[in-house]
Write a protein that holds these residues in place. Structure first.
Motif, PDB file in Angstrom:
ATOM      1  N   LEU A 186       0.878  -1.226  -0.377  1.00  0.00           N
ATOM      2  CA  LEU A 186       0.085  -0.070  -0.161  1.00  0.00           C
ATOM      3  C   LEU A 186       1.123   1.167   0.206  1.00  0.00           C
ATOM      4  O   LEU A 186       0.710   2.251  -0.792  1.00  0.00           O
ATOM      5  CB  LEU A 186      -0.880   0.029   1.174  1.00  0.00           C
ATOM      6  N   THR A 187       1.699   1.221   0.990  1.00  0.00           N
ATOM      7  CA  THR A 187       2.844   2.466   0.954  1.00  0.00           C
ATOM      8  C   THR A 187       3.508   2.697  -0.395  1.00  0.00           C
ATOM      9  O   THR A 187       3.538   3.694  -0.985  1.00  0.00           O
ATOM     10  CB  THR A 187       3.752   2.369   2.065  1.00  0.00           C
ATOM     11  N   THR A 188       4.028   1.607  -0.872  1.00  0.00           N
ATOM     12  CA  THR A 188       4.810   1.613  -2.120  1.00  0.00           C
ATOM     13  C   THR A 188       3.915   2.209  -3.141  1.00  0.00           C
ATOM     14  O   THR A 188       4.411   2.935  -4.151  1.00  0.00           O
ATOM     15  CB  THR A 188       5.273   0.245  -2.684  1.00  0.00           C
ATOM     16  N   LEU A 189       2.673   1.556  -3.448  1.00  0.00           N
ATOM     17  CA  LEU A 189       1.748   2.024  -4.533  1.00  0.00           C
ATOM     18  C   LEU A 189       1.389   3.683  -4.257  1.00  0.00           C
ATOM     19  O   LEU A 189       1.368   4.332  -5.412  1.00  0.00           O
ATOM     20  CB  LEU A 189       0.461   1.273  -4.538  1.00  0.00           C
ATOM     21  N   ARG A 190       1.009   4.042  -3.122  1.00  0.00           N
ATOM     22  CA  ARG A 190       0.821   5.521  -2.798  1.00  0.00           C
ATOM     23  C   ARG A 190       1.801   6.279  -3.163  1.00  0.00           C
ATOM     24  O   ARG A 190       1.947   7.132  -3.821  1.00  0.00           O
ATOM     25  CB  ARG A 190       0.328   5.677  -1.421  1.00  0.00           C
ATOM     26  N   ARG A 191       3.246   5.612  -2.855  1.00  0.00           N
ATOM     27  CA  ARG A 191       4.258   6.802  -3.166  1.00  0.00           C
ATOM     28  C   ARG A 191       4.484   6.838  -4.662  1.00  0.00           C
ATOM     29  O   ARG A 191       5.362   7.801  -5.072  1.00  0.00           O
ATOM     30  CB  ARG A 191       5.465   5.928  -2.435  1.00  0.00           C
ATOM     31  N   ALA A 192       4.172   5.795  -5.494  1.00  0.00           N
ATOM     32  CA  ALA A 192       4.230   5.650  -6.957  1.00  0.00           C
ATOM     33  C   ALA A 192       3.225   6.473  -7.591  1.00  0.00           C
ATOM     34  O   ALA A 192       3.301   6.536  -8.787  1.00  0.00           O
ATOM     35  CB  ALA A 192       4.418   4.287  -7.423  1.00  0.00           C
ATOM     36  N   GLY A 193       2.315   7.083  -6.709  1.00  0.00           N
ATOM     37  CA  GLY A 193       1.187   7.962  -7.396  1.00  0.00           C
ATOM     38  C   GLY A 193       0.216   7.110  -7.700  1.00  0.00           C
ATOM     39  O   GLY A 193      -0.975   7.838  -8.283  1.00  0.00           O
ATOM     40  N   VAL A 194      -0.004   5.896  -7.416  1.00  0.00           N
ATOM     41  CA  VAL A 194      -1.398   5.174  -7.538  1.00  0.00           C
ATOM     42  C   VAL A 194      -2.451   5.794  -6.816  1.00  0.00           C
ATOM     43  O   VAL A 194      -2.449   5.570  -5.480  1.00  0.00           O
ATOM     44  CB  VAL A 194      -1.229   3.555  -7.315  1.00  0.00           C
ATOM     45  N   SER A 195      -3.629   6.315  -7.462  1.00  0.00           N
ATOM     46  CA  SER A 195      -4.746   6.813  -6.422  1.00  0.00           C
ATOM     47  C   SER A 195      -5.744   6.217  -6.455  1.00  0.00           C
ATOM     48  O   SER A 195      -6.742   6.607  -5.888  1.00  0.00           O
ATOM     49  CB  SER A 195      -4.717   8.268  -7.221  1.00  0.00           C
ATOM     50  N   VAL A 196      -5.808   5.056  -7.085  1.00  0.00           N
ATOM     51  CA  VAL A 196      -7.130   4.151  -7.094  1.00  0.00           C
ATOM     52  C   VAL A 196      -7.524   3.697  -5.801  1.00  0.00           C
ATOM     53  O   VAL A 196      -6.639   3.711  -4.912  1.00  0.00           O
ATOM     54  CB  VAL A 196      -7.153   3.148  -7.907  1.00  0.00           C
ATOM     55  N   PRO A 197      -8.841   3.671  -5.394  1.00  0.00           N
ATOM     56  CA  PRO A 197      -9.251   3.140  -3.832  1.00  0.00           C
ATOM     57  C   PRO A 197      -8.602   1.748  -3.748  1.00  0.00           C
ATOM     58  O   PRO A 197      -8.242   0.858  -4.655  1.00  0.00           O
ATOM     59  CB  PRO A 197     -10.904   3.101  -4.188  1.00  0.00           C
ATOM     60  N   ILE A 198      -8.047   1.588  -2.472  1.00  0.00           N
ATOM     61  CA  ILE A 198      -7.282   0.334  -2.220  1.00  0.00           C
ATOM     62  C   ILE A 198      -8.078  -0.067  -0.712  1.00  0.00           C
ATOM     63  O   ILE A 198      -8.101   0.628   0.041  1.00  0.00           O
ATOM     64  CB  ILE A 198      -5.835   0.571  -1.774  1.00  0.00           C
ATOM     65  N   LEU A 199      -8.969  -1.409  -0.864  1.00  0.00           N
ATOM     66  CA  LEU A 199      -9.450  -1.769   0.265  1.00  0.00           C
ATOM     67  C   LEU A 199      -8.407  -2.929   0.935  1.00  0.00           C
ATOM     68  O   LEU A 199      -8.069  -3.877  -0.034  1.00  0.00           O
ATOM     69  CB  LEU A 199     -10.822  -2.602  -0.128  1.00  0.00           C
ATOM     70  N   MET A 200      -8.343  -2.933   2.148  1.00  0.00           N
ATOM     71  CA  MET A 200      -7.457  -3.907   2.720  1.00  0.00           C
ATOM     72  C   MET A 200      -8.209  -5.072   3.084  1.00  0.00           C
ATOM     73  O   MET A 200      -9.387  -4.933   3.759  1.00  0.00           O
ATOM     74  CB  MET A 200      -6.633  -3.413   3.864  1.00  0.00           C
ATOM     75  N   MET A 201      -7.940  -6.225   2.750  1.00  0.00           N
ATOM     76  CA  MET A 201      -8.454  -7.604   3.356  1.00  0.00           C
ATOM     77  C   MET A 201      -7.792  -8.005   4.755  1.00  0.00           C
ATOM     78  O   MET A 201      -6.497  -8.375   4.573  1.00  0.00           O
ATOM     79  CB  MET A 201      -8.653  -8.516   2.417  1.00  0.00           C
ATOM     80  N   THR A 202      -8.379  -8.372   5.823  1.00  0.00           N
ATOM     81  CA  THR A 202      -7.787  -8.654   7.181  1.00  0.00           C
ATOM     82  C   THR A 202      -8.614  -9.477   7.788  1.00  0.00           C
ATOM     83  O   THR A 202      -9.821  -8.960   7.852  1.00  0.00           O
ATOM     84  CB  THR A 202      -7.118  -7.302   7.703  1.00  0.00           C
ATOM     85  N   ALA A 203      -8.151 -10.399   8.688  1.00  0.00           N
ATOM     86  CA  ALA A 203      -8.887 -11.013   9.702  1.00  0.00           C
ATOM     87  C   ALA A 203      -8.585 -10.165  10.669  1.00  0.00           C
ATOM     88  O   ALA A 203      -9.220 -10.337  12.065  1.00  0.00           O
ATOM     89  CB  ALA A 203      -8.213 -12.444   9.842  1.00  0.00           C
ATOM     90  N   ASP A 204      -7.635  -9.312  11.020  1.00  0.00           N
ATOM     91  CA  ASP A 204      -7.205  -8.575  12.114  1.00  0.00           C
ATOM     92  C   ASP A 204      -8.229  -7.271  12.176  1.00  0.00           C
ATOM     93  O   ASP A 204      -7.706  -6.307  11.554  1.00  0.00           O
ATOM     94  CB  ASP A 204      -5.621  -8.141  12.163  1.00  0.00           C
ATOM     95  N   ASN A 205      -9.085  -7.255  13.128  1.00  0.00           N
ATOM     96  CA  ASN A 205      -9.597  -5.857  13.265  1.00  0.00           C
ATOM     97  C   ASN A 205      -9.522  -4.937  14.180  1.00  0.00           C
ATOM     98  O   ASN A 205     -10.344  -4.328  14.789  1.00  0.00           O
ATOM     99  CB  ASN A 205     -11.378  -6.401  13.254  1.00  0.00           C
ATOM    100  N   SER A 206      -8.160  -5.072  14.787  1.00  0.00           N
ATOM    101  CA  SER A 206      -7.907  -4.152  15.957  1.00  0.00           C
ATOM    102  C   SER A 206      -7.845  -2.854  15.465  1.00  0.00           C
ATOM    103  O   SER A 206      -7.455  -2.478  14.370  1.00  0.00           O
ATOM    104  CB  SER A 206      -6.543  -4.728  16.386  1.00  0.00           C
ATOM    105  N   PRO A 207      -7.959  -2.010  16.237  1.00  0.00           N
ATOM    106  CA  PRO A 207      -8.068  -0.403  16.004  1.00  0.00           C
ATOM    107  C   PRO A 207      -6.665   0.046  15.419  1.00  0.00           C
ATOM    108  O   PRO A 207      -6.580   0.781  14.610  1.00  0.00           O
ATOM    109  CB  PRO A 207      -8.236   0.265  17.116  1.00  0.00           C
ATOM    110  N   ALA A 208      -5.617  -0.676  16.057  1.00  0.00           N
ATOM    111  CA  ALA A 208      -4.246  -0.207  15.427  1.00  0.00           C
ATOM    112  C   ALA A 208      -4.097  -0.606  14.173  1.00  0.00           C
ATOM    113  O   ALA A 208      -3.621   0.279  13.408  1.00  0.00           O
ATOM    114  CB  ALA A 208      -3.283  -0.868  16.255  1.00  0.00           C
TER     115      ALA A 208
END
Length: 119
Positions: free
Chosen positions: A65-87
């Motif tokens: 995610l960080t690499t894509l954003r730094r490269a200028g990729v601006s499309v929406p990125i939804l993260m998939m995770t089993a970890d729903n911790s606030p952090a």
């Protein structure tokens, strides 16, 4: 125009399930199994939305995610995770994620989340 979705997950079963669900909902779906592959193929695939697993071997989803954003990729990125911790959720948003989908997910919930993100 039909939305093009890129699914990035090291679990091929997750990729296959998401592809079936979202293709059935009318989306064009491609998948790759690593952050490295996502970074390499993003310019070719030109997705409208990316579904990206948080925890993967090699380059993690958060690093991808960080690499894509730094490269200028601006499309929406939804993260998939089993970890729903606030952090984890705060980190996703801080790094430029558009939100998240909790695993295991229900097909209708996944479709609704994708639609909501694309509108």
């Amino acid at each position: 125009m039909t939305a093009r979705i890129l699914v990035v997950d090291d679990d091929s079963y997750i990729c296959e399930a998401v592809e079936l669900i979202l293709t059935g909902a009318g989306y064009l779906v491609s998948s790759v199994n690593s952050g490295e592959s996502a970074i390499e193929s993003i310019r070719v695939l030109m997705p409208t939305l990316i579904l990206l697993d948080v925890r993967m071997p090699g380059i993690s989803g958060l690093d991808t995610l960080t690499t894509l954003r730094r490269a200028g990729v601006s499309v929406p990125i939804l993260m998939m995770t089993a970890d729903n911790s606030p952090a984890t959720m705060q980190e996703v948003m801080f790094l430029g994620g558009s939100g998240y989908v909790l695993k295991p997910f229900d097909a209708d919930d996944l479709i609704a989340r994708v639609r909501q993100t694309l509108t």
